[in-house]
Motif scaffolding. Sequence first.
Motif, PDB file in Angstrom:
ATOM      1  N   ASN A 188      -6.967  18.512 -76.542  1.00  0.00           N
ATOM      2  CA  ASN A 188      -8.236  17.852 -76.838  1.00  0.00           C
ATOM      3  C   ASN A 188      -8.007  16.771 -77.907  1.00  0.00           C
ATOM      4  O   ASN A 188      -7.415  17.039 -78.958  1.00  0.00           O
ATOM      5  N   LEU A 189      -8.479  15.551 -77.611  1.00  0.00           N
ATOM      6  CA  LEU A 189      -8.386  14.434 -78.550  1.00  0.00           C
ATOM      7  C   LEU A 189      -9.786  13.900 -78.819  1.00  0.00           C
ATOM      8  O   LEU A 189     -10.558  13.682 -77.873  1.00  0.00           O
ATOM      9  N   THR A 190     -10.125  13.683 -80.086  1.00  0.00           N
ATOM     10  CA  THR A 190     -11.438  13.147 -80.461  1.00  0.00           C
ATOM     11  C   THR A 190     -11.253  11.950 -81.374  1.00  0.00           C
ATOM     12  O   THR A 190     -10.664  12.051 -82.448  1.00  0.00           O
ATOM     13  N   CYS A 191     -11.761  10.804 -80.935  1.00  0.00           N
ATOM     14  CA  CYS A 191     -11.707   9.563 -81.712  1.00  0.00           C
ATOM     15  C   CYS A 191     -12.968   9.506 -82.585  1.00  0.00           C
ATOM     16  O   CYS A 191     -14.092   9.505 -82.064  1.00  0.00           O
ATOM     17  N   THR A 192     -12.806   9.461 -83.899  1.00  0.00           N
ATOM     18  CA  THR A 192     -13.968   9.605 -84.781  1.00  0.00           C
ATOM     19  C   THR A 192     -13.846   8.730 -86.019  1.00  0.00           C
ATOM     20  O   THR A 192     -12.742   8.380 -86.452  1.00  0.00           O
ATOM     21  N   LEU A 193     -14.997   8.386 -86.572  1.00  0.00           N
ATOM     22  CA  LEU A 193     -15.092   7.688 -87.855  1.00  0.00           C
ATOM     23  C   LEU A 193     -15.508   8.635 -88.974  1.00  0.00           C
ATOM     24  O   LEU A 193     -15.817   8.192 -90.076  1.00  0.00           O
ATOM     25  N   PRO A 231     -13.950   2.187 -68.467  1.00  0.00           N
ATOM     26  CA  PRO A 231     -14.525   2.157 -69.827  1.00  0.00           C
ATOM     27  C   PRO A 231     -15.970   1.700 -69.779  1.00  0.00           C
ATOM     28  O   PRO A 231     -16.379   1.045 -68.808  1.00  0.00           O
ATOM     29  N   PRO A 232     -16.776   2.012 -70.817  1.00  0.00           N
ATOM     30  CA  PRO A 232     -16.369   2.742 -72.028  1.00  0.00           C
ATOM     31  C   PRO A 232     -16.195   4.226 -71.754  1.00  0.00           C
ATOM     32  O   PRO A 232     -16.802   4.780 -70.838  1.00  0.00           O
ATOM     33  N   HIS A 233     -15.372   4.857 -72.588  1.00  0.00           N
ATOM     34  CA  HIS A 233     -15.073   6.270 -72.433  1.00  0.00           C
ATOM     35  C   HIS A 233     -15.767   7.091 -73.524  1.00  0.00           C
ATOM     36  O   HIS A 233     -16.252   6.541 -74.515  1.00  0.00           O
ATOM     37  N   SER A 234     -15.763   8.385 -73.300  1.00  0.00           N
ATOM     38  CA  SER A 234     -16.298   9.291 -74.321  1.00  0.00           C
ATOM     39  C   SER A 234     -15.313   9.371 -75.482  1.00  0.00           C
ATOM     40  O   SER A 234     -14.096   9.324 -75.275  1.00  0.00           O
ATOM     41  N   PRO A 235     -15.816   9.500 -76.724  1.00  0.00           N
ATOM     42  CA  PRO A 235     -14.883   9.668 -77.849  1.00  0.00           C
ATOM     43  C   PRO A 235     -14.032  10.923 -77.725  1.00  0.00           C
ATOM     44  O   PRO A 235     -12.939  10.982 -78.281  1.00  0.00           O
ATOM     45  N   HIS A 236     -14.551  11.926 -76.962  1.00  0.00           N
ATOM     46  CA  HIS A 236     -13.820  13.188 -76.803  1.00  0.00           C
ATOM     47  C   HIS A 236     -13.078  13.176 -75.479  1.00  0.00           C
ATOM     48  O   HIS A 236     -13.656  12.912 -74.419  1.00  0.00           O
ATOM     49  N   LEU A 237     -11.775  13.456 -75.542  1.00  0.00           N
ATOM     50  CA  LEU A 237     -10.922  13.468 -74.359  1.00  0.00           C
ATOM     51  C   LEU A 237     -10.275  14.844 -74.228  1.00  0.00           C
ATOM     52  O   LEU A 237      -9.624  15.314 -75.165  1.00  0.00           O
ATOM     53  N   SER A 238     -10.465  15.499 -73.083  1.00  0.00           N
ATOM     54  CA  SER A 238      -9.882  16.813 -72.830  1.00  0.00           C
ATOM     55  C   SER A 238      -8.888  16.684 -71.681  1.00  0.00           C
ATOM     56  O   SER A 238      -9.277  16.406 -70.539  1.00  0.00           O
ATOM     57  N   ILE A 239      -7.625  16.883 -71.974  1.00  0.00           N
ATOM     58  CA  ILE A 239      -6.554  16.755 -70.986  1.00  0.00           C
ATOM     59  C   ILE A 239      -6.131  18.161 -70.586  1.00  0.00           C
ATOM     60  O   ILE A 239      -5.440  18.854 -71.329  1.00  0.00           O
ATOM     61  N   ARG A 240      -6.567  18.586 -69.409  1.00  0.00           N
ATOM     62  CA  ARG A 240      -6.279  19.944 -68.947  1.00  0.00           C
ATOM     63  C   ARG A 240      -4.943  19.978 -68.199  1.00  0.00           C
ATOM     64  O   ARG A 240      -4.584  19.034 -67.510  1.00  0.00           O
ATOM     65  N   SER A 241      -4.247  21.121 -68.352  1.00  0.00           N
ATOM     66  CA  SER A 241      -2.977  21.348 -67.650  1.00  0.00           C
ATOM     67  C   SER A 241      -2.034  20.158 -67.818  1.00  0.00           C
ATOM     68  O   SER A 241      -1.647  19.495 -66.860  1.00  0.00           O
ATOM     69  N   VAL A 242      -1.695  19.876 -69.072  1.00  0.00           N
ATOM     70  CA  VAL A 242      -0.845  18.726 -69.352  1.00  0.00           C
ATOM     71  C   VAL A 242       0.522  18.911 -68.710  1.00  0.00           C
ATOM     72  O   VAL A 242       1.005  20.031 -68.507  1.00  0.00           O
ATOM     73  N   THR A 243       1.132  17.793 -68.377  1.00  0.00           N
ATOM     74  CA  THR A 243       2.460  17.785 -67.775  1.00  0.00           C
ATOM     75  C   THR A 243       3.400  16.970 -68.639  1.00  0.00           C
ATOM     76  O   THR A 243       2.977  16.319 -69.608  1.00  0.00           O
ATOM     77  N   HIS A 300     -18.128  10.456 -88.555  1.00  0.00           N
ATOM     78  CA  HIS A 300     -19.542  10.657 -88.267  1.00  0.00           C
ATOM     79  C   HIS A 300     -19.783  10.197 -86.835  1.00  0.00           C
ATOM     80  O   HIS A 300     -18.911   9.585 -86.200  1.00  0.00           O
ATOM     81  N   SER A 301     -20.949  10.462 -86.312  1.00  0.00           N
ATOM     82  CA  SER A 301     -21.262  10.101 -84.932  1.00  0.00           C
ATOM     83  C   SER A 301     -21.306   8.581 -84.769  1.00  0.00           C
ATOM     84  O   SER A 301     -21.822   7.869 -85.639  1.00  0.00           O
ATOM     85  N   LEU A 302     -20.757   8.100 -83.670  1.00  0.00           N
ATOM     86  CA  LEU A 302     -20.800   6.669 -83.394  1.00  0.00           C
ATOM     87  C   LEU A 302     -22.209   6.264 -82.995  1.00  0.00           C
ATOM     88  O   LEU A 302     -22.871   6.976 -82.238  1.00  0.00           O
ATOM     89  N   PRO A 303     -22.706   5.121 -83.485  1.00  0.00           N
ATOM     90  CA  PRO A 303     -24.042   4.663 -83.085  1.00  0.00           C
ATOM     91  C   PRO A 303     -24.097   4.432 -81.576  1.00  0.00           C
ATOM     92  O   PRO A 303     -23.258   3.741 -81.008  1.00  0.00           O
ATOM     93  N   SER A 304     -25.070   5.023 -80.924  1.00  0.00           N
ATOM     94  CA  SER A 304     -25.184   4.900 -79.470  1.00  0.00           C
ATOM     95  C   SER A 304     -25.548   3.475 -79.090  1.00  0.00           C
ATOM     96  O   SER A 304     -26.412   2.858 -79.688  1.00  0.00           O
ATOM     97  N   GLY A 305     -24.838   2.949 -78.076  1.00  0.00           N
ATOM     98  CA  GLY A 305     -25.125   1.617 -77.567  1.00  0.00           C
ATOM     99  C   GLY A 305     -24.574   0.491 -78.408  1.00  0.00           C
ATOM    100  O   GLY A 305     -24.642  -0.663 -78.010  1.00  0.00           O
ATOM    101  N   ASP A 306     -24.019   0.797 -79.570  1.00  0.00           N
ATOM    102  CA  ASP A 306     -23.503  -0.248 -80.444  1.00  0.00           C
ATOM    103  C   ASP A 306     -21.984  -0.288 -80.394  1.00  0.00           C
ATOM    104  O   ASP A 306     -21.389  -1.304 -80.043  1.00  0.00           O
ATOM    105  N   LEU A 307     -21.348   0.817 -80.723  1.00  0.00           N
ATOM    106  CA  LEU A 307     -19.896   0.905 -80.697  1.00  0.00           C
ATOM    107  C   LEU A 307     -19.449   1.691 -79.464  1.00  0.00           C
ATOM    108  O   LEU A 307     -20.103   2.647 -79.062  1.00  0.00           O
ATOM    109  N   GLN A 308     -18.332   1.267 -78.903  1.00  0.00           N
ATOM    110  CA  GLN A 308     -17.808   1.899 -77.702  1.00  0.00           C
ATOM    111  C   GLN A 308     -16.335   2.217 -77.888  1.00  0.00           C
ATOM    112  O   GLN A 308     -15.631   1.565 -78.655  1.00  0.00           O
ATOM    113  N   VAL A 309     -15.894   3.247 -77.146  1.00  0.00           N
ATOM    114  CA  VAL A 309     -14.509   3.712 -77.228  1.00  0.00           C
ATOM    115  C   VAL A 309     -13.819   3.452 -75.897  1.00  0.00           C
ATOM    116  O   VAL A 309     -14.387   3.686 -74.830  1.00  0.00           O
TER     117      VAL A 309
END
Length: 474
Positions: A342-347, A373-385, A349-358
């Motif tokens: 699990n990877l979470t891109c964060t400042l 894009p835009p993507h969710s700040p939270h990325l879940s990579i299941r069954s990594v290889t 605090h919560s990113l302002p909706s509609g203003d900043l994008q990841v």
Amino acid sequence: MIHVMISFSGKPEVFFAQMGGSVSLPNEGHTEKENVYVRWYFCVNQEEQILIWKHPKQDSPRNGTQRVSLSKDSSLIINPVQDTDFFDRGFFRCERQDYKDMTKKEYILHRVNLPPAPTLLAGDDLSLSCQTQPGVIAPSIKWISPRGEPYGMQNSLRVKNISFQHSGVWTCEAQSDPPKLKATTAVTVIDLSPPPPDSVYTSLSSGSPPWLPCSLSSVIPWSDVQNKGLRTGSWSFTPLNLTHRPKQQLLLQLQPSIAWKKTNNTGTQNKPSLEERELKQHDLSAKILKVSPDVRGTYTCSLDFSPGRTLSRTLQLEVLEVLSSPSAGPRGVMAWTGDTVNLTCTLGHSLPSGDLQVTWIRPKSSMFSLGDPPHSPHLSIRSVTMQDSGQWKCELKKNITTLTSITVTLEIKKRVAIWVFVAIGSALVFILLLTITVFFIRRHKQVNIAVILSLMTCAPICSARGPDKSLMKS
């Protein structure tokens, strides 16, 4: 006192000019198709001094003085205006001659004065006055700000609570076309430049620490700033998500040179350290020494003047980081094939909706589907290889502009099946038991050999004495 005899061929047109400024006297009746010979004179005591002339077949006009020139329509441009150009010294005449007849037009110049304003501090009131000669009827005028905005329509102007927006060249001019009166003066306002429209963004993987911008709104000598009562200045900091009052990080040193110097409380827990530096010209910016989550927060640049006047600008510093599960180590995030990362891109605090994008960027070898894009700040990579190993990049954007970015390294190791560990463990146990068995067998053989050798050595003696019962027993 100079006495000038004036004789006009018609009614002269009145213009107003500022000493050292410029003025344009129009060539009335000009048309592009006319084939005329134009001459401009300055007349004093019935004498005419030719200033400049242009023949229709000439590519450029000829002049007798470098202060005058002709516009495209053969209007006379005087720059700079001198004391000898005004009505108490003489007047100007324009002669236009074609093949049939000749026309003349006279112009007189009156003085207009716009006294310069003293250097002002933001929050002061600005007062300007457009003054003409006593007894001379001046045209209606209008005021134009340095930004081209119209202001009052009286000879005197008063603007309250000025700021950097009022610094620059102010103009008073006649409400006519072309303007028959025009004067300018430069106004200097000591103020801080406006803060950037957005926060200052950086990341934990940024190559260099960020600068916190702050500057005087115009290039003003520090001596002028100090003459307005400058006492000190400071950079202060309020950490993110804390209710602490701002505390000073840097203080402005005025002697022997203008510089930012650290305060005694700099470097305490949860407070960033700002770099000391000497200041040049109008730049008051400060630099973060090291980027970390602790430097997130609000920074204030301020200058304090006597008595009790303060100029300040506030800006927000945002630091981008990636939180991971499992947690990242010095070499990045380590995981086994088949795990979920699990990877979470964060400042922080919560990113302002509609203003900043990841936007996430995966390694070229990875087959993980990110989607558009835009993507969710939270990325879940299941069954990594193993193909998911490499650098994963998170970009923080506003519209199409990338504000900052951060990379995190994933190191995926191949998971070994449990039966392999069982087989390896069984083999180790077998080898251990075999080693112990061989050891005891060899030990037993060594004891038997020792007994036989003892019997062979003492055989003659034993036959004389008789058998040794203890040895026989052995």
